[in-house]
Scaffold this motif. Structure first.
Motif, mmCIF file in Angstrom:
data_model
loop_
_atom_site.group_PDB
_atom_site.id
_atom_site.type_symbol
_atom_site.label_atom_id
_atom_site.label_comp_id
_atom_site.label_asym_id
_atom_site.label_seq_id
_atom_site.Cartn_x
_atom_site.Cartn_y
_atom_site.Cartn_z
ATOM 1 N N GLY A 27 0.816 -1.209 0.000
ATOM 2 C CA GLY A 27 0.000 0.000 0.000
ATOM 3 C C GLY A 27 0.839 1.244 0.000
ATOM 4 N N GLY A 31 0.984 4.118 -2.756
ATOM 5 C CA GLY A 31 0.497 5.395 -2.266
ATOM 6 C C GLY A 31 -0.852 5.306 -1.574
ATOM 7 N N HIS A 32 -1.370 4.080 -1.317
ATOM 8 C CA HIS A 32 -2.665 3.900 -0.607
ATOM 9 C C HIS A 32 -2.501 2.815 0.460
ATOM 10 C CE1 HIS A 32 -4.670 6.357 -3.655
ATOM 11 N NE2 HIS A 32 -4.003 5.637 -4.599
ATOM 12 N N PRO A 33 -1.812 3.120 1.516
ATOM 13 C CA PRO A 33 -1.530 2.074 2.517
ATOM 14 C C PRO A 33 -2.785 1.565 3.231
ATOM 15 C CG PRO A 33 -0.835 4.228 3.333
ATOM 16 C CD PRO A 33 -1.241 4.441 1.897
ATOM 17 N N TRP A 34 -3.678 2.495 3.616
ATOM 18 C CA TRP A 34 -4.826 2.039 4.440
ATOM 19 C C TRP A 34 -5.848 1.246 3.627
ATOM 20 C CZ3 TRP A 34 -3.059 2.062 8.891
ATOM 21 C CH2 TRP A 34 -2.271 3.089 9.385
ATOM 22 N N PRO A 35 -6.186 1.639 2.414
ATOM 23 C CA PRO A 35 -7.067 0.754 1.635
ATOM 24 C C PRO A 35 -6.457 -0.628 1.418
ATOM 25 C CG PRO A 35 -7.070 2.955 0.702
ATOM 26 C CD PRO A 35 -6.008 2.944 1.750
ATOM 27 N N ALA A 36 -5.151 -0.673 1.186
ATOM 28 C CA ALA A 36 -4.505 -1.978 0.990
ATOM 29 C C ALA A 36 -4.591 -2.825 2.257
ATOM 30 C CB ALA A 36 -3.045 -1.784 0.578
#
Length: 446
Positions: A27, A31-36
């Motif tokens: 993530g 660039g999208h750690p929390w959705p991952a």
């Protein structure tokens, strides 16, 4: 927690942490750690839900759950469920083996065994002996009403009594009337009864042979005893004064043997009777006779009291009831030391019946002897019985007479404080004295 289970739980938590860490790194790279991270958590939840769903389906289908071998918590859960299933299979196997062994043992019994429902009296199971003794057939009589199936036997009323029924029923076999059966009803559970029927034909024949032997021997002894007693009366001790003690002892023993023979004949006659005539027994005159006999036997050595506040008479045999009451009164006088008291009490009981009690202040009977005191020839003290002239048959005669009158004998006693012998009669044996008409004359001594 067992080490193997703790290890599986630690392994699963480690796998979950690794998956979430990898998802978080991916993530960050995108660039999208929390959705991952959320997608990874949902995936792990879906995987665990799928594993749980599969386990529930296998359990619902009663399938054996084998360990998967992945080393995680689901493998440990499969292992524990599999072990429980194996333990259950082992227990079931042992229970089946035990049931087969018990069934084979019950089938091999010579007594008929029938399992029946308590309320409907329907047959649930029976062994092989029930076919030969009761005529039950498999599978036709399974779920059949036992009372209707064994119609010649008076079973319906007996079974309806349940726990209040008489413990033993004696009846002829419906297969062969010459076979006598002793039936016993045993509480098996709240919903089931166990009926056990035993062939007692040999015991019945032996008992009849014993009764016939005692009656015949007693009858044959009458004549020689009469002859011996007659010759003893003819001997005059004045001719040979030194013989006087010997002749007196011979007369006493002759009279004792004569009384023993008479008691044996009386007992044999009572055992052969099926019932008694319903005569009107006037208890006021009966009590007068009992008082007179007690005073004659006591020779003013005891205080004799008679209480009659019941105002009732009895239905039965005047002769037999006098014999029973007289035996109790004679025993009370014989086994009460001089200066004691004997009370004869006629009273009403709470159930509408009547009681005749004989109370004394005698030696008393030890509690260990009470259950056997009415057996023939049973003596609490042999020496004391011989001194008093007892034959050991009196209470046995009383018990048989009361049984013929559907009554019973209750005994209460305490050593050193005396005894109470109570004859208990049911309401069906009681008559109000004012409705009875003329009373019979008192029973006289022969």
């Amino acid at each position: 927690m067992p080490p193997q289970t703790r290890s599986a739980w630690t392994r699963t938590l480690g796998q979950l942490a690794i998956v979430l860490a990898v998802a978080l790194l991916v993530g960050f790279a995108l660039g999208h750690p929390w959705p991952a991270l959320a997608i990874a958590a949902l995936g792990m939840s879906a995987w665990h839900g799928w594993k749980l769903h599969g386990l529930l389906l296998r359990l619902a289908a009663r399938q054996r759950v084998a360990p998967t071998g992945d080393g995680g918590v689901w493998n440990e859960l499969d292992r524990l469920v599999h072990r429980g299933q194996e333990d259950m299979r082992g227990r079931n196997r042992r229970l089946v083996e035990m049931l087969r062994a018990y069934s084979a043992a019950a089938a091999a019994l010579p007594d008929a065994v029938v399992v029946l429902e308590r309320n409907s009296q329907r047959v649930r199971w029976f062994n092989d002996a029930a076919t030969g003794l009761l005529g039950l057939r498999y599978p036709d009589d399974i779920e059949a009403s036992l009372g209707e199936r064994l119609q010649p036997l008076p079973l319906s009323h007996w079974l309806a009594g349940g726990r209040r029924a008489e413990p033993i029923l004696d009846a002829a076999s419906p297969v062969d009337p010459a076979v006598r059966l002793s039936l016993r009803l045993i509480p098996y559970s709240d919903a089931l009864w166990l009926l056990v029927a035993r062939d007692v034909s040999k015991l019945t024949r032996l008992e009849q042979m014993r009764q016939d032997f005692v009656a015949n021997v007693s009858h044959e002894l009458r004549t020689p005893l009469t002859v011996v007693h007659g010759y003893l009366d003819m001997l005059d001790p004045e001719d040979q004064p030194e013989w006087a003690p010997i002749l007196d002892e011979m007369r006493r023993q002759s009279l004792r043997m004569t009384q023993l023979v008479e008691d044996l004949l009386t007992l044999s006659r009572l055992e052969a009777q099926d019932g008694v005539a319903d005569e009107h027994v006037a208890m006021d005159s009966m009590l007068v006779t009992l008082r007179r006999e007690a005073e004659a036997l006591s020779q003013r050595r005891h205080e004799i009291r008679v209480d009659d506040d019941a105002g009732i008479d009895l239905l039965g045999s005047t002769r037999e009831l006098h014999s029973a009451f007289s035996n109790l009164v004679a025993n009370a006088v014989r086994y009460t030391p001089a200066g004691g008291h004997v009370a004869i009490v006629l009273a009403r009981s709470e159930d509408g019946g009547a009681t005749l009690s004989v109370r004394d202040s005698g030696y008393g009977i030890p509690a260990a002897h009470l259950p056997r005191i009415t057996e023939r020839f049973y003596r609490v003290s042999t020496s004391r019985s011989r001194e008093s002239g007892g034959t050991g048959l009196g209470l046995s005669i009383v018990k048989h007479i009361l049984h013929l009158h559907q009554a019973r004998l209750d005994i209460e006693s305490e050593v050193g404080r005396g005894s109470v012998f109570t004859c208990r009669f049911g309401p069906g044996r009681v008559i109000a004295r004012d409705r009875a008409g003329a009373a019979p004359s008192p029973v006289e001594q022969p």
